[in-house]
Design a protein around this motif. Structure first.
Motif, mmCIF file in Angstrom:
data_model
loop_
_atom_site.group_PDB
_atom_site.id
_atom_site.type_symbol
_atom_site.label_atom_id
_atom_site.label_comp_id
_atom_site.label_asym_id
_atom_site.label_seq_id
_atom_site.Cartn_x
_atom_site.Cartn_y
_atom_site.Cartn_z
ATOM 1 N N ASN A 204 0.819 -1.214 0.000
ATOM 2 C CA ASN A 204 0.000 0.000 0.000
ATOM 3 C C ASN A 204 0.852 1.263 0.000
ATOM 4 O O ASN A 204 0.386 2.320 -0.419
ATOM 5 C CB ASN A 204 -0.967 0.026 1.186
ATOM 6 C CG ASN A 204 -2.204 0.844 0.873
ATOM 7 O OD1 ASN A 204 -2.833 0.665 -0.172
ATOM 8 N ND2 ASN A 204 -2.557 1.777 1.755
ATOM 9 N N ILE A 205 2.093 1.164 0.456
ATOM 10 C CA ILE A 205 3.015 2.295 0.302
ATOM 11 C C ILE A 205 3.243 2.562 -1.178
ATOM 12 O O ILE A 205 3.200 3.713 -1.639
ATOM 13 C CB ILE A 205 4.343 2.014 1.022
ATOM 14 C CG1 ILE A 205 4.141 2.026 2.537
ATOM 15 C CG2 ILE A 205 5.408 3.022 0.604
ATOM 16 C CD1 ILE A 205 5.383 1.654 3.327
ATOM 17 N N LEU A 206 3.476 1.508 -1.932
ATOM 18 C CA LEU A 206 3.711 1.657 -3.367
ATOM 19 C C LEU A 206 2.465 2.192 -4.063
ATOM 20 O O LEU A 206 2.553 3.048 -4.951
ATOM 21 C CB LEU A 206 4.133 0.313 -3.965
ATOM 22 C CG LEU A 206 5.453 -0.245 -3.438
ATOM 23 C CD1 LEU A 206 5.694 -1.664 -3.955
ATOM 24 C CD2 LEU A 206 6.609 0.659 -3.846
ATOM 25 N N ARG A 207 1.292 1.696 -3.652
ATOM 26 C CA ARG A 207 0.052 2.199 -4.243
ATOM 27 C C ARG A 207 -0.125 3.692 -3.965
ATOM 28 O O ARG A 207 -0.551 4.459 -4.837
ATOM 29 C CB ARG A 207 -1.141 1.421 -3.684
ATOM 30 C CG ARG A 207 -1.117 -0.069 -3.979
ATOM 31 C CD ARG A 207 -2.311 -0.770 -3.356
ATOM 32 N NE ARG A 207 -2.117 -2.206 -3.280
ATOM 33 C CZ ARG A 207 -2.129 -2.928 -2.161
ATOM 34 N NH1 ARG A 207 -2.359 -2.319 -0.996
ATOM 35 N NH2 ARG A 207 -1.940 -4.219 -2.186
ATOM 36 N N ARG A 208 0.214 4.098 -2.727
ATOM 37 C CA ARG A 208 0.075 5.512 -2.376
ATOM 38 C C ARG A 208 1.069 6.379 -3.145
ATOM 39 O O ARG A 208 0.742 7.500 -3.557
ATOM 40 C CB ARG A 208 0.264 5.709 -0.866
ATOM 41 C CG ARG A 208 -0.817 5.104 0.003
ATOM 42 C CD ARG A 208 -2.212 5.562 -0.408
ATOM 43 N NE ARG A 208 -2.358 7.002 -0.423
ATOM 44 C CZ ARG A 208 -2.798 7.743 0.591
ATOM 45 N NH1 ARG A 208 -3.130 7.167 1.723
ATOM 46 N NH2 ARG A 208 -2.917 9.050 0.485
ATOM 47 N N LEU A 209 2.279 5.906 -3.339
ATOM 48 C CA LEU A 209 3.262 6.659 -4.118
ATOM 49 C C LEU A 209 2.770 6.854 -5.550
ATOM 50 O O LEU A 209 2.860 7.957 -6.108
ATOM 51 C CB LEU A 209 4.611 5.943 -4.109
ATOM 52 C CG LEU A 209 5.397 5.985 -2.794
ATOM 53 C CD1 LEU A 209 6.586 5.031 -2.851
ATOM 54 C CD2 LEU A 209 5.884 7.405 -2.490
#
Length: 395
Positions: A204-209
């Motif tokens: 979800n960090i990658l999705r948010r980025l």
């Protein structure tokens, strides 16, 4: 041992008897508790739990089942799962299998039916410690010996067990009702480029980025500063991850060589590694912060955010004094929750602004990173201060 029976034994000799679920077998790890009321699937798939066994404080777990979308990594990394009451009949329109089946397929042992309140009080009083769950050994003394023999997390580098083996591009944004996760590769052709160092990164960090408007390439934790700078990113992201930040000295060296050359944003283990790269120190917390309801104060605005957290170590505030500004403070135990660069474009937080699971109070930090990256070509070392001043003026 009768079928269905299981034992949780702690290294200090405390014994809990319950019933087995998930895989049959035995697992050893540090026993911690998580205070989130929901999101057990995200907890199970968070690589930061490598080497640990998680006790959920919410009493009923499993009632929404498991699906293929609510994951934070391709597999389960925790050693064992502990609940008060496992609910075997999930009721949710997105459920695809039961929690019991999910754990069994992943070969993760679980125990249910124990007094999790008593376990949590014991951990809070005596500290997180090694433990063992077994559905094959009925001898408590034998199990305690095995728990005592477990190496613990201090001094262990578990990042090497969870990091990716080669670089890859990430182009999936956030989940949308009726569409699921959406690929946005074409839309990001001309977007700012970020290299995310994978110490055990949550998806979800990658999705948010990506949703914030970055092109993202993920690289292994052992990538050097030279390799990363050769990719000419507009910014560098330092991810979450498991175990002791002091044990990953190669990561300290890499981040130290990047600081000042590129804007940097760190979360959780990435925050701790950044502190160590500045010459600071970290220490082990008594029982860590694991849950989705931890109050944190932004010291510049005195605004309080309810945050998602998962860490067992913290940065020593005195050790980074004069090297970074303390930006956020944990209101439960007054530990460091955030750092800002002093004349250098970086910031970091100990908690998880990407949530998953948890509240979204801190999601603005991804936009702050975007603005810092965009400001860097013009304002250089002062780009973070410029962004913070603009945020204050807009309040």
């Amino acid at each position: 041992m009768a079928k269905g029976e299981a034992i949780l034994a702690l290294a200090d000799g405390r014994i809990f008897r319950g019933r087995a679920f998930g895989a049959t077998g035995e697992a050893v790890g540090e026993v911690v508790f998580n205070t989130a009321m929901s999101g057990y699937q995200e907890v199970l798939t968070d690589p930061s739990y490598d080497g640990q066994m998680v006790c959920m404080t919410y009493p009923e777990i499993g009632n929404v089942g498991v699906n293929r979308e609510d994951v934070e990594s391709p597999r389960l990394y925790l050693e064992g799962f502990i609940v008060k009451e496992y609910w075997p009949q999930p009721s949710n329109w997105r459920s695809e299998m039961s929690l019991d089946e999910y754990l069994e397929q992943a070969n993760v042992v679980g125990i249910q039916g124990i007094d999790t309140r008593a376990l949590v009080r014991h951990i809070r009083t005596h500290g997180a410690q090694e433990g063992i769950i077994s559905s094959i050994d009925s001898d408590p003394e034998s199990l305690v010996r095995k728990a005592k023999a477990s190496p613990g997390l201090v001094g262990r580098d578990l990042v090497k067990e969870v990091t990716c083996v080669e670089p890859y591009e990430w182009n999936v944004g956030e989940w949308e009702l009726g569409r699921g996760y959406r690929e946005v590769q074409f839309e990001l052709r001309d977007a700012p480029f970020v290299v995310a160092i994978d110490y055990g990164i949550k998806q979800n960090i990658l999705r948010r980025l990506v949703s914030t408007g970055f092109r993202v390439t993920v690289v292994p934790a052992w990538y050097t500063a030279e390799q990363i700078l050769a990719m000419n990113p507009d910014g560098v992201f330092l991810s979450n991850g498991p175990a002791d930040p002091a044990a990953v000295s190669y990561a300290h060296e890499t981040v130290r060589a990047i600081l000042g050359k590129k804007p940097v944003f760190g979360i959780c283990l990435g925050h701790q590694i950044l502190g160590l790269a500045l010459g600071g120190r970290t220490f082990k917390l008594a029982f860590g912060h694991h849950g989705a309801n931890h109050p944190v104060m932004d010291l510049r605005t005195t605004r309080v955010e309810i945050t998602s957290q998962n860490h067992g170590f913290a940065v020593d505030a005195d050790s980074v004094r004069g090297k970074a500004e303390l930006s956020h403070l944990n209101l439960n135990d007054r530990t460091v929750e955030g750092l800002h660069g002093v004349g250098m474009p970086f910031f970091s937080v100990q908690y998880h602004p990407e949530a998953s699971p948890g509240p979204h109070d801190s999601s603005y930090l991804f936009q702050r990173f975007r603005r810092m990256v965009e400001a860097f070509p013009r304002y250089g070392a002062e780009s973070l201060e410029r962004v913070l001043a603009e945020e204050k003026a807009a309040m």
